[in-house]
Design a protein around this motif. Structure first.
Motif, PDB file in Angstrom:
ATOM      1  N   GLN A   1     -20.058 -20.355  -5.990  1.00  0.00           N
ATOM      2  CA  GLN A   1     -20.162 -18.942  -6.352  1.00  0.00           C
ATOM      3  C   GLN A   1     -19.311 -18.066  -5.425  1.00  0.00           C
ATOM      4  N   ILE A   2     -19.449 -18.279  -4.128  1.00  0.00           N
ATOM      5  CA  ILE A   2     -18.720 -17.452  -3.165  1.00  0.00           C
ATOM      6  C   ILE A   2     -17.239 -17.801  -3.156  1.00  0.00           C
ATOM      7  N   GLY A   3     -16.930 -19.080  -3.225  1.00  0.00           N
ATOM      8  CA  GLY A   3     -15.531 -19.492  -3.237  1.00  0.00           C
ATOM      9  C   GLY A   3     -14.775 -18.945  -4.434  1.00  0.00           C
ATOM     10  N   LEU A   4     -15.383 -18.987  -5.619  1.00  0.00           N
ATOM     11  CA  LEU A   4     -14.716 -18.476  -6.815  1.00  0.00           C
ATOM     12  C   LEU A   4     -14.514 -16.961  -6.731  1.00  0.00           C
ATOM     13  N   ALA A   5     -15.474 -16.258  -6.143  1.00  0.00           N
ATOM     14  CA  ALA A   5     -15.327 -14.810  -5.976  1.00  0.00           C
ATOM     15  C   ALA A   5     -14.147 -14.492  -5.052  1.00  0.00           C
ATOM     16  N   LEU A   6     -13.995 -15.277  -3.990  1.00  0.00           N
ATOM     17  CA  LEU A   6     -12.884 -15.063  -3.064  1.00  0.00           C
ATOM     18  C   LEU A   6     -11.553 -15.381  -3.739  1.00  0.00           C
ATOM     19  N   ALA A   7     -11.507 -16.456  -4.510  1.00  0.00           N
ATOM     20  CA  ALA A   7     -10.270 -16.820  -5.201  1.00  0.00           C
ATOM     21  C   ALA A   7      -9.860 -15.747  -6.193  1.00  0.00           C
ATOM     22  N   GLU A   8     -10.832 -15.214  -6.918  1.00  0.00           N
ATOM     23  CA  GLU A   8     -10.540 -14.168  -7.899  1.00  0.00           C
ATOM     24  C   GLU A   8     -10.014 -12.904  -7.217  1.00  0.00           C
ATOM     25  N   ALA A   9     -10.486 -12.662  -5.996  1.00  0.00           N
ATOM     26  CA  ALA A   9     -10.058 -11.471  -5.253  1.00  0.00           C
ATOM     27  C   ALA A   9      -8.761 -11.693  -4.481  1.00  0.00           C
TER      28      ALA A   9
ATOM     29  N   THR B   1     -24.729 -25.089   1.075  1.00  0.00           N
ATOM     30  CA  THR B   1     -23.831 -25.714   0.099  1.00  0.00           C
ATOM     31  C   THR B   1     -24.038 -25.198  -1.319  1.00  0.00           C
ATOM     32  N   VAL B   2     -25.260 -24.904  -1.692  1.00  0.00           N
ATOM     33  CA  VAL B   2     -25.566 -24.468  -3.049  1.00  0.00           C
ATOM     34  C   VAL B   2     -24.816 -23.194  -3.435  1.00  0.00           C
TER      35      VAL B   2
ATOM     36  N   LEU C   1     -22.729  -6.917   6.577  1.00  0.00           N
ATOM     37  CA  LEU C   1     -22.855  -6.709   5.139  1.00  0.00           C
ATOM     38  C   LEU C   1     -23.808  -7.731   4.539  1.00  0.00           C
ATOM     39  N   SER C   2     -24.068  -7.587   3.232  1.00  0.00           N
ATOM     40  CA  SER C   2     -25.064  -8.469   2.620  1.00  0.00           C
ATOM     41  C   SER C   2     -24.516  -9.356   1.516  1.00  0.00           C
ATOM     42  N   SER C   3     -23.239  -9.203   1.143  1.00  0.00           N
ATOM     43  CA  SER C   3     -22.700 -10.000   0.034  1.00  0.00           C
ATOM     44  C   SER C   3     -21.213 -10.243   0.209  1.00  0.00           C
ATOM     45  N   VAL C   4     -20.717 -11.222  -0.528  1.00  0.00           N
ATOM     46  CA  VAL C   4     -19.283 -11.510  -0.478  1.00  0.00           C
ATOM     47  C   VAL C   4     -18.496 -10.372  -1.100  1.00  0.00           C
ATOM     48  N   GLU C   5     -19.068  -9.693  -2.099  1.00  0.00           N
ATOM     49  CA  GLU C   5     -18.378  -8.573  -2.729  1.00  0.00           C
ATOM     50  C   GLU C   5     -18.146  -7.442  -1.717  1.00  0.00           C
ATOM     51  N   GLU C   6     -19.143  -7.168  -0.897  1.00  0.00           N
ATOM     52  CA  GLU C   6     -18.990  -6.136   0.130  1.00  0.00           C
ATOM     53  C   GLU C   6     -17.945  -6.549   1.163  1.00  0.00           C
ATOM     54  N   LEU C   7     -17.926  -7.837   1.459  1.00  0.00           N
ATOM     55  CA  LEU C   7     -16.952  -8.347   2.436  1.00  0.00           C
ATOM     56  C   LEU C   7     -15.535  -8.204   1.897  1.00  0.00           C
ATOM     57  N   ILE C   8     -15.350  -8.540   0.635  1.00  0.00           N
ATOM     58  CA  ILE C   8     -14.037  -8.412   0.001  1.00  0.00           C
ATOM     59  C   ILE C   8     -13.583  -6.955   0.005  1.00  0.00           C
ATOM     60  N   ALA C   9     -14.514  -6.060  -0.245  1.00  0.00           N
ATOM     61  CA  ALA C   9     -14.185  -4.631  -0.329  1.00  0.00           C
ATOM     62  C   ALA C   9     -13.682  -4.060   0.987  1.00  0.00           C
ATOM     63  N   VAL C  10     -14.047  -4.680   2.106  1.00  0.00           N
ATOM     64  CA  VAL C  10     -13.577  -4.225   3.416  1.00  0.00           C
ATOM     65  C   VAL C  10     -12.068  -4.411   3.553  1.00  0.00           C
TER      66      VAL C  10
ATOM     67  N   ASP D   1     -21.321 -30.837  -5.987  1.00  0.00           N
ATOM     68  CA  ASP D   1     -20.941 -32.037  -6.728  1.00  0.00           C
ATOM     69  C   ASP D   1     -19.451 -32.019  -7.042  1.00  0.00           C
ATOM     70  N   THR D   2     -19.006 -33.081  -7.699  1.00  0.00           N
ATOM     71  CA  THR D   2     -17.587 -33.233  -8.007  1.00  0.00           C
ATOM     72  C   THR D   2     -17.094 -32.136  -8.934  1.00  0.00           C
ATOM     73  N   GLN D   3     -17.917 -31.751  -9.903  1.00  0.00           N
ATOM     74  CA  GLN D   3     -17.499 -30.728 -10.867  1.00  0.00           C
ATOM     75  C   GLN D   3     -17.273 -29.384 -10.178  1.00  0.00           C
ATOM     76  N   GLU D   4     -18.222 -28.966  -9.353  1.00  0.00           N
ATOM     77  CA  GLU D   4     -18.064 -27.703  -8.629  1.00  0.00           C
ATOM     78  C   GLU D   4     -16.865 -27.764  -7.688  1.00  0.00           C
ATOM     79  N   SER D   5     -16.692 -28.895  -7.028  1.00  0.00           N
ATOM     80  CA  SER D   5     -15.563 -29.059  -6.105  1.00  0.00           C
ATOM     81  C   SER D   5     -14.242 -28.934  -6.843  1.00  0.00           C
ATOM     82  N   GLY D   6     -14.163 -29.548  -8.010  1.00  0.00           N
ATOM     83  CA  GLY D   6     -12.944 -29.480  -8.810  1.00  0.00           C
ATOM     84  C   GLY D   6     -12.627 -28.065  -9.266  1.00  0.00           C
ATOM     85  N   ARG D   7     -13.670 -27.322  -9.637  1.00  0.00           N
ATOM     86  CA  ARG D   7     -13.440 -25.937 -10.068  1.00  0.00           C
ATOM     87  C   ARG D   7     -12.920 -25.072  -8.917  1.00  0.00           C
ATOM     88  N   LEU D   8     -13.460 -25.296  -7.723  1.00  0.00           N
ATOM     89  CA  LEU D   8     -12.979 -24.553  -6.560  1.00  0.00           C
ATOM     90  C   LEU D   8     -11.519 -24.876  -6.254  1.00  0.00           C
TER      91      LEU D   8
END
Length: 326
Positions: free
Chosen positions: A75-83, A70-71, A50-59, A96-103
């Motif tokens: 984005q991918i972690g939050l999509a997985l958490a939401e799903a 890392t960049v 597949l080509s995206s995390v959304e397609e992977l989740i849909a499986v 960075d610390t801010q992104e890590s905290g949000r995850l």
């Protein structure tokens, strides 16, 4: 054991190894792989590519291994958490610390298992060192010194040596001592013409009084991965390249040389290289995460721990020789 449906996103140099382990992991079925760049190492086999995390989740997956640059971690972690998908994310946890905290917050709020792929924790030499430290084999721990040096890996483009390699040493030091960093000071260097640092010499102080030092670089024409843990009764030297653990005991032979009797330090004692089992660290890492998802006892690097490691790494980058409290 229930069979878990696993997905993998990112099949570069590290992702291909995750694919290999997931393909043979008991109780787990690797059902699909995603990578917008295709499958350069041919690890997908007959699985959907597949080509995206959304397609992977849909499986329809229970958990996902995230092995992208890392960049893209947040984005991918939050999509997985939401799903509602559990995830193990390659180190460092995020930019960075801010992104890590949000995850960490997103997975915690969703009641999901999240982990960071700090594979050195699972090296047999460090696993044995941790076990023996807990048993009191060294008595009080005084110092942890690490050396992680080698040539530049061309695949790393989005972080410097501290976040790529140095985070291993930050995490393993906190884990093996069971202490948090309270301050760090570091000097970095830029010698290879890249945006990011390629060399660091850092010292730190841990919550239980342990002092640390870390030499990390991409400028050495040989590979070295050493952790030296010094304590009351001697020291452990863990070589994570060979997975060997060696104990150097304090000597008990009386000093008869009069001029040396005034020195009240330690002397050389027995040396023991332990015979230990050496399972593949990556497999042990995945086994622990699988067990955590199943609700069993497991030793994973939590997202909260991963966020602390990123915070320490950022302090090292910003230090410029000054001591920074954490």
């Amino acid at each position: 054991m229930s069979t878990l449906r696993a997905g993998l996103i990112g099949v570069g140099m590290m992702g291909r190894h995750h694919a290999r382990v997931l393909s043979s992991l008991e109780g787990v079925e690797l059902v699909a792989i995603a990578d917008p760049g295709g499958d350069p190492h041919g690890v997908a086999g007959d699985r959907p590519l597949l080509s995206s995390v959304e397609e992977l989740i849909a499986v329809g997956i229970d958990y996902c291994m995230v092995a992208v640059p890392t960049v893209f971690h947040e984005q991918i972690g939050l999509a997985l958490a939401e799903a509602g998908v559990h995830a193990i994310i390659e180190k460092p946890l995020a930019n960075d610390t801010q992104e890590s905290g949000r995850l960490a917050e997103a997975f915690d709020k969703a009641g999901l298992v999240g982990a960071v792929g700090h594979i050195e924790r699972y090296n047999p030499s460090l696993q044995e060192a941790r076990r023996r430290l807990e048993a009191g084999d060294l008595g009080d721990i005084y110092q942890v010194a690490t050396r992680r040096q080698g040539p530049f890996p061309g695949r790393i483009a989005d972080v410097g040596v501290i976040k790529d390699l140095g985070t291993h040493d930050i995490d393993l030091t906190a884990w093996v001592t069971q202490q948090d960093y309270v301050s760090v000071s570091a000097r970095t260097n830029h010698r290879s013409g890249r945006e990011y640092e390629d060399m660091v010499s850092a010292v730190g102080h841990l919550s239980g009084g342990v002092v640390t030092s870390h030499l990390v670089n991409w400028l050495t024409p040989f590979k070295e991965r050493l952790t030296v843990i010094t304590g009351e009764k001697g020291c452990f030297v863990a070589d994570t390249l060979t997975a060997d653990l060696t104990f150097y005991g304090n000597g008990s032979t009386p000093t008869t040389w009069a001029s040396m009797q005034q020195f009240r330090g330690v002397s050389e004692g027995d040396v023991i290289r332990y015979a230990i089992a050496k399972p593949e660290p990556l497999k042990v890492e995945h086994e622990n995460f699988r067990d955590a998802v199943l609700g069993k006892d497991a030793d994973i690097v939590t997202l909260a721990q991963g966020a602390k490691t990123v915070r320490v790494a950022e302090a090292m980058i910003k230090s410029n020789g000054a001591s920074i409290d954490l």
